[in-house]
Scaffold this motif. Structure first.
Motif, PDB file in Angstrom:
ATOM      1  N   LYS A   1       0.828  -1.210   0.000  1.00  0.00           N
ATOM      2  CA  LYS A   1       0.000   0.000   0.000  1.00  0.00           C
ATOM      3  C   LYS A   1       0.860   1.257   0.000  1.00  0.00           C
ATOM      4  CE  LYS A   1      -3.927   2.094   2.402  1.00  0.00           C
ATOM      5  NZ  LYS A   1      -4.933   1.918   3.476  1.00  0.00           N
ATOM      6  N   GLU A   2       1.967   1.211   0.731  1.00  0.00           N
ATOM      7  CA  GLU A   2       2.850   2.372   0.806  1.00  0.00           C
ATOM      8  C   GLU A   2       3.581   2.625  -0.507  1.00  0.00           C
ATOM      9  OE1 GLU A   2       6.875   3.786   3.245  1.00  0.00           O
ATOM     10  OE2 GLU A   2       5.626   2.146   4.011  1.00  0.00           O
ATOM     11  N   ASN A   3       3.991   1.560  -1.178  1.00  0.00           N
ATOM     12  CA  ASN A   3       4.788   1.707  -2.392  1.00  0.00           C
ATOM     13  C   ASN A   3       3.951   1.690  -3.669  1.00  0.00           C
ATOM     14  OD1 ASN A   3       7.924   1.427  -1.683  1.00  0.00           O
ATOM     15  ND2 ASN A   3       6.768   0.138  -0.269  1.00  0.00           N
ATOM     16  N   TYR A   4       2.865   0.907  -3.668  1.00  0.00           N
ATOM     17  CA  TYR A   4       2.009   0.800  -4.847  1.00  0.00           C
ATOM     18  C   TYR A   4       0.550   0.826  -4.407  1.00  0.00           C
ATOM     19  CZ  TYR A   4       6.388  -0.639  -7.003  1.00  0.00           C
ATOM     20  OH  TYR A   4       7.685  -0.673  -7.439  1.00  0.00           O
ATOM     21  N   PRO A   5       0.006   2.014  -4.163  1.00  0.00           N
ATOM     22  CA  PRO A   5      -1.364   2.145  -3.639  1.00  0.00           C
ATOM     23  C   PRO A   5      -2.423   1.454  -4.494  1.00  0.00           C
ATOM     24  CG  PRO A   5      -0.197   4.248  -3.564  1.00  0.00           C
ATOM     25  CD  PRO A   5       0.664   3.316  -4.344  1.00  0.00           C
ATOM     26  N   GLU A   6      -2.176   1.328  -5.794  1.00  0.00           N
ATOM     27  CA  GLU A   6      -3.165   0.713  -6.678  1.00  0.00           C
ATOM     28  C   GLU A   6      -2.995  -0.795  -6.775  1.00  0.00           C
ATOM     29  OE1 GLU A   6      -5.646   2.545  -7.829  1.00  0.00           O
ATOM     30  OE2 GLU A   6      -4.683   4.183  -6.712  1.00  0.00           O
ATOM     31  N   GLY A   7      -2.019  -1.352  -6.072  1.00  0.00           N
ATOM     32  CA  GLY A   7      -1.818  -2.795  -6.084  1.00  0.00           C
ATOM     33  C   GLY A   7      -0.598  -3.208  -6.887  1.00  0.00           C
ATOM     34  N   VAL A   8      -0.319  -4.510  -6.893  1.00  0.00           N
ATOM     35  CA  VAL A   8       0.887  -5.018  -7.532  1.00  0.00           C
ATOM     36  C   VAL A   8       0.640  -6.447  -8.042  1.00  0.00           C
ATOM     37  CG1 VAL A   8       1.863  -6.064  -5.450  1.00  0.00           C
ATOM     38  CG2 VAL A   8       3.395  -5.197  -7.216  1.00  0.00           C
ATOM     39  N   LEU A   9       1.347  -6.817  -9.124  1.00  0.00           N
ATOM     40  CA  LEU A   9       1.360  -8.192  -9.613  1.00  0.00           C
ATOM     41  C   LEU A   9       2.588  -8.861  -9.019  1.00  0.00           C
ATOM     42  CD1 LEU A   9       0.538 -10.571 -11.440  1.00  0.00           C
ATOM     43  CD2 LEU A   9       1.832  -9.480 -13.292  1.00  0.00           C
ATOM     44  N   MET A  10       2.379  -9.828  -8.134  1.00  0.00           N
ATOM     45  CA  MET A  10       3.477 -10.451  -7.396  1.00  0.00           C
ATOM     46  C   MET A  10       3.739 -11.864  -7.908  1.00  0.00           C
ATOM     47  SD  MET A  10       5.434  -9.536  -4.691  1.00  0.00           S
ATOM     48  CE  MET A  10       4.464  -8.604  -3.479  1.00  0.00           C
ATOM     49  N   PHE A  11       4.926 -12.080  -8.482  1.00  0.00           N
ATOM     50  CA  PHE A  11       5.334 -13.421  -8.877  1.00  0.00           C
ATOM     51  C   PHE A  11       5.962 -14.108  -7.673  1.00  0.00           C
ATOM     52  CE2 PHE A  11       5.359 -11.366 -13.117  1.00  0.00           C
ATOM     53  CZ  PHE A  11       4.486 -12.234 -13.751  1.00  0.00           C
ATOM     54  N   VAL A  12       5.468 -15.287  -7.349  1.00  0.00           N
ATOM     55  CA  VAL A  12       5.891 -15.981  -6.128  1.00  0.00           C
ATOM     56  C   VAL A  12       6.373 -17.391  -6.450  1.00  0.00           C
ATOM     57  CG1 VAL A  12       4.183 -14.669  -4.818  1.00  0.00           C
ATOM     58  CG2 VAL A  12       3.651 -16.980  -5.551  1.00  0.00           C
ATOM     59  N   GLY A  13       7.144 -17.945  -5.548  1.00  0.00           N
ATOM     60  CA  GLY A  13       7.675 -19.293  -5.716  1.00  0.00           C
ATOM     61  C   GLY A  13       6.789 -20.334  -5.088  1.00  0.00           C
ATOM     62  N   GLN A  14       5.573 -20.427  -5.544  1.00  0.00           N
ATOM     63  CA  GLN A  14       4.621 -21.390  -4.990  1.00  0.00           C
ATOM     64  C   GLN A  14       4.513 -22.582  -5.927  1.00  0.00           C
ATOM     65  OE1 GLN A  14       1.309 -19.840  -2.727  1.00  0.00           O
ATOM     66  NE2 GLN A  14      -0.097 -20.989  -4.019  1.00  0.00           N
ATOM     67  N   ARG A  15       4.566 -23.798  -5.367  1.00  0.00           N
ATOM     68  CA  ARG A  15       4.536 -25.009  -6.186  1.00  0.00           C
ATOM     69  C   ARG A  15       3.433 -25.943  -5.693  1.00  0.00           C
ATOM     70  NH1 ARG A  15       8.364 -28.349  -5.802  1.00  0.00           N
ATOM     71  NH2 ARG A  15       9.215 -27.699  -3.793  1.00  0.00           N
ATOM     72  N   LYS A  16       2.777 -26.629  -6.614  1.00  0.00           N
ATOM     73  CA  LYS A  16       1.645 -27.481  -6.256  1.00  0.00           C
ATOM     74  C   LYS A  16       2.064 -28.715  -5.477  1.00  0.00           C
ATOM     75  CE  LYS A  16       1.553 -30.015 -10.661  1.00  0.00           C
ATOM     76  NZ  LYS A  16       0.770 -30.244 -11.894  1.00  0.00           N
ATOM     77  N   TYR A  17       3.335 -29.083  -5.523  1.00  0.00           N
ATOM     78  CA  TYR A  17       3.786 -30.295  -4.842  1.00  0.00           C
ATOM     79  C   TYR A  17       4.033 -30.080  -3.346  1.00  0.00           C
ATOM     80  CZ  TYR A  17       4.301 -32.153  -9.504  1.00  0.00           C
ATOM     81  OH  TYR A  17       4.039 -32.568 -10.781  1.00  0.00           O
ATOM     82  N   GLU A  18       3.837 -28.844  -2.877  1.00  0.00           N
ATOM     83  CA  GLU A  18       4.137 -28.558  -1.474  1.00  0.00           C
ATOM     84  C   GLU A  18       3.036 -29.000  -0.528  1.00  0.00           C
ATOM     85  OE1 GLU A  18       6.728 -24.641  -1.287  1.00  0.00           O
ATOM     86  OE2 GLU A  18       5.048 -24.364  -2.648  1.00  0.00           O
ATOM     87  N   SER A  19       1.777 -28.992  -0.976  1.00  0.00           N
ATOM     88  CA  SER A  19       0.671 -29.390  -0.108  1.00  0.00           C
ATOM     89  C   SER A  19      -0.573 -29.616  -0.945  1.00  0.00           C
ATOM     90  CB  SER A  19       0.390 -28.311   0.954  1.00  0.00           C
ATOM     91  OG  SER A  19      -0.170 -27.152   0.339  1.00  0.00           O
ATOM     92  N   ILE A  20      -1.582 -30.252  -0.332  1.00  0.00           N
ATOM     93  CA  ILE A  20      -2.854 -30.472  -1.015  1.00  0.00           C
ATOM     94  C   ILE A  20      -3.499 -29.136  -1.368  1.00  0.00           C
ATOM     95  CG2 ILE A  20      -5.232 -31.205  -0.626  1.00  0.00           C
ATOM     96  CD1 ILE A  20      -3.618 -33.507  -1.395  1.00  0.00           C
ATOM     97  N   LYS A  21      -3.467 -28.166  -0.441  1.00  0.00           N
ATOM     98  CA  LYS A  21      -4.066 -26.859  -0.698  1.00  0.00           C
ATOM     99  C   LYS A  21      -3.406 -26.185  -1.889  1.00  0.00           C
ATOM    100  CE  LYS A  21      -5.856 -25.576   3.867  1.00  0.00           C
ATOM    101  NZ  LYS A  21      -5.774 -24.591   4.969  1.00  0.00           N
ATOM    102  N   ARG A  22      -2.078 -26.246  -1.918  1.00  0.00           N
ATOM    103  CA  ARG A  22      -1.358 -25.630  -3.029  1.00  0.00           C
ATOM    104  C   ARG A  22      -1.698 -26.340  -4.348  1.00  0.00           C
ATOM    105  NH1 ARG A  22       3.284 -23.196  -0.368  1.00  0.00           N
ATOM    106  NH2 ARG A  22       2.239 -21.738   1.037  1.00  0.00           N
ATOM    107  N   PHE A  23      -1.836 -27.658  -4.286  1.00  0.00           N
ATOM    108  CA  PHE A  23      -2.118 -28.425  -5.492  1.00  0.00           C
ATOM    109  C   PHE A  23      -3.460 -28.009  -6.107  1.00  0.00           C
ATOM    110  CE2 PHE A  23      -3.876 -32.287  -7.568  1.00  0.00           C
ATOM    111  CZ  PHE A  23      -2.921 -32.434  -8.558  1.00  0.00           C
ATOM    112  N   LYS A  24      -4.427 -27.689  -5.251  1.00  0.00           N
ATOM    113  CA  LYS A  24      -5.759 -27.328  -5.722  1.00  0.00           C
ATOM    114  C   LYS A  24      -5.889 -25.853  -6.087  1.00  0.00           C
ATOM    115  CE  LYS A  24      -8.092 -30.964  -3.061  1.00  0.00           C
ATOM    116  NZ  LYS A  24      -9.077 -31.253  -1.982  1.00  0.00           N
TER     117      LYS A  24
END
Length: 630
Positions: free
Chosen positions: A350-373
């Motif tokens: 909010k402080e740096n980009y009040p209108e929001g941001v597109l965040m690329f993250v290191g999330q992988r489906k093999y880490e958990s059932i929730k992530r997989f879905k």
């Protein structure tokens, strides 16, 4: 490399000529001609074993079998496959077969080894009777064993003297061939005395694929996987470019935690957007490993001169302050994520980009059932100003490490200290094995947390096992943890509660009265009262919407408003300044006081929508899927 994460079978391809694992069906050097498929335990999120991992495995096998398995691993690529179990279990893969495993026993609090038939063959060929835990079986017992029968003591010709009940053992034919492996149901003396009953519970194995491969290097692995890896990289970068175009109104950012997955995403972003520039967000939770903080600082110094903006969302001492309000966090009580991650990152965006941001993250489906879905692009309800996207969503750990090694990226040194996950050092999602690894590798960090746990143990009047066996990781014990407690013969009460502000609702001549275990501080209530409605201040009272606050309680005619009065007092007194509500407020009416670290409300902007009530961790604790992965 395998089928869906927790469904069906998992497998990996292997090049027999190069003697290396493959992330595709074909080797870049020898094509498909020399490759074969190896079945492994799902989900099959393989990684490479580091030198310290090998040393640790050697020590476990040495203690049990009395020989050094390091001789078999020397000059070879060894993979570790984390598999489901009571606690941490790792399959070991070498030369294109599953050698065996190590598992952490949550009762005995120690690691134990086991062998597949292939691993037993490898050890027996090299050491023979110099190793421990072997049993020579009668020729007549071999066919029943191979047909699925357990071994009776009557079928034993000879056994090694150190065998105890529950030991992993190797069954050998009179001619010196490995027949099977299994679990001893009797100790040495009972086996030799041929006592009645099962002697060894035999481990079933349909086929045996033992082979000896040549020595290899990481260069060999990278060469064999070069074509498939670059296909993966190209797809990830196309996804990033396409997503950036889809959300062209949002600035591009990368969530960098200091872990391997976020490092891979950062590397991909540098390749795809390096010249255009982007922002890196690091969330300092205040409970990071010191090595991680130093590692991230080094990256910051390297990237900023290249025009890459670096933003640190710093939670400061929020965790330690919140601990006194919430009590220790648990897997089913993860207030810590909101206080140290989601709140600070929301405010930083909010402080740096009040209108929001597109965040690329290191999330992988093999880490958990929730992530997989979860979809590959998502909106996190706890971080409303962030659109999350994962370019490596379909990657396995093996592919992440191949990318890191192929680009020569500097990774967090903690991975070489037997730490499989890099994050908050006291995370309640840690396994018991990870906790005991922390105790061994970083004793000063564990001591700090153990001292805090001890205070709460005494306050809740719980047994020492609450700490020793990691029961603190649940507010209400899971079925598995209850079983462990029963086996240990300890009682872990779930009746305990910790609520600094307590309340009751009673009927009075003035309607419903919400009583508290403390005098209502009208000055503090005035600072947050607009949340409930228009504020009227009088002599010794404050009216907010339908609720009137006095030093002796809160009064209203509506039961729901009586509860809301409690919620407001709780937020007023116990706020830890996480900032989750600040990002959620649609009017920008909320802020965190820099001195008191508590929520403040601007009455001119507040429209009394109460959306901030819905996200406050004081009022609504559950397990958010942390999409930002900071």
């Amino acid at each position: 490399m395998g089928r869906p994460v927790f469904l069906g079978k998992a497998y990996i391809h292997w090049c027999g000529e190069c003697n290396v694992p493959l992330i595709g069906e074909s080797c870049a050097v020898h094509g498909k001609e020399k490759t074969f498929k190896l079945n492994i335990t799902p989900p099959g999120d393989l990684r490479f074993a580091f030198e310290r991992d090998i040393e640790f495995i050697r020590s476990i096998f040495k203690e049990h079998y009395g020989v050094d398995v390091g001789e078999l691993f020397e000059g070879k690529i060894v993979l570790l496959n984390k598999t489901p179990g009571e606690d941490d279990t790792y399959e070991m893969i070498v030369d294109g077969y599953v050698f065996g495993w190590i598992r952490f026993d949550p009762i005995e609090l120690r690691w134990k080894p086991g062998l597949k038939t292939e691993g037993a063959i490898a050890l027996w060929k090299r050491f023979g009777k110099k190793m421990r835990k072997w049993i020579i079986v009668d020729e007549g017992a071999i066919e029943p064993i191979l047909s699925g029968s357990n071994l009776l003591p009557v079928g034993i010709l000879e056994a090694e003297e150190s065998i105890k009940v529950s030991d992993d053992v190797v069954l050998i034919s009179p001619s010196g061939e490995v027949v099977a492996t299994g679990i001893a149901k009797k100790d040495y003396s009972a086996l030799i005395a041929r006592e009645r009953g099962t002697g060894v519970k035999v481990r079933r194995q349909k086929s045996v694929n033992y082979r000896e491969g040549r020595k290899t290097t990481m260069e060999d692995v990278l060469r064999a996987n070069s074509i498939e890896l670059e296909k993966k990289v190209a797809e990830a970068k196309r996804f990033m470019r396409k997503t950036a175009m889809r959300y062209s109104d949002l600035p591009i950012a990368v969530a960098f935690s200091g872990g391997k997955d976020s490092l891979a995403v950062l590397g991909l972003a540098l390749e795809e957007f390096g010249e255009e520039g982007f922002t890196v967000f690091f969330n300092n939770t205040g409970i990071e490993f010191p090595e991680t903080l130093e590692y991230v600082k080094e990256f910051q110094k390297e990237l900023e001169p290249k025009g890459i903006k670096f933003v640190v969302a710093d939670a400061g001492d929020a965790f330690w302050r919140a601990l006194h309000v919430f009590s220790p966090p648990g897997r089913d009580y993860r207030w810590c994520c909101k206080v140290t991650k989601l709140g600070p990152i929301t405010m930083a965006i909010k402080e740096n980009y009040p209108e929001g941001v597109l965040m690329f993250v290191g999330q992988r489906k093999y880490e958990s059932i929730k992530r997989f879905k979860q979809p590959r692009i998502w909106k996190n309800p706890w971080v409303p100003n962030e659109t999350g996207a994962s370019p490596i969503f379909h990657w396995r750990a093996l592919e992440v490490w191949l990318y890191i090694f192929s680009r020569g990226l500097k990774y967090n040194p903690l991975y070489e200290d037997r730490l499989d996950r890099i994050g908050c050092f006291l995370c309640p999602s840690s396994s018991l094995a990870e906790i005991y690894t922390l105790k061994e590798e970083k004793p000063e960090l564990w001591a700090k947390w153990e001292n805090e746990l001890e205070r709460w143990r005494r306050r809740f009047n719980l047994p020492e096992e609450w700490i020793t066996y990691g029961f603190w990781r649940w507010k209400k014990l899971s079925r598995g943890e209850k079983a462990i407690a029963r086996e240990l013969g300890v009682e872990i009460s779930e009746e305990r509660s910790w609520e600094p502000v307590k309340y009751s609702i009673e009927e009075t001549s003035e309607g419903l009265a919400t009583r508290f275990n403390t005098v209502v501080n009208l000055k503090r209530i005035h600072e947050v009262a607009p949340i409930l409605g228009e504020v009227e201040e009088g002599e010794n009272y404050i009216r907010a919407g339908k609720v009137t606050f006095r030093p002796d309680g809160a009064y209203t005619d509506d039961f729901n408003e009586a509860l809301q009065a409690y919620y407001l007092v709780k937020r007023a007194y116990e706020c830890v300044g996480c900032g989750v509500c600040v990002g959620k407020c649609p009017e920008g009416a909320l802020s965190i006081d820099p001195v008191s670290k508590k929520i403040m409300v601007n009455p001119e902007l507040c429209i009394h929508c109460r959306e901030c009530m819905d996200v406050c961790p004081l009022l609504k604790i559950k397990n958010p899927e942390e999409g930002s992965q900071l």
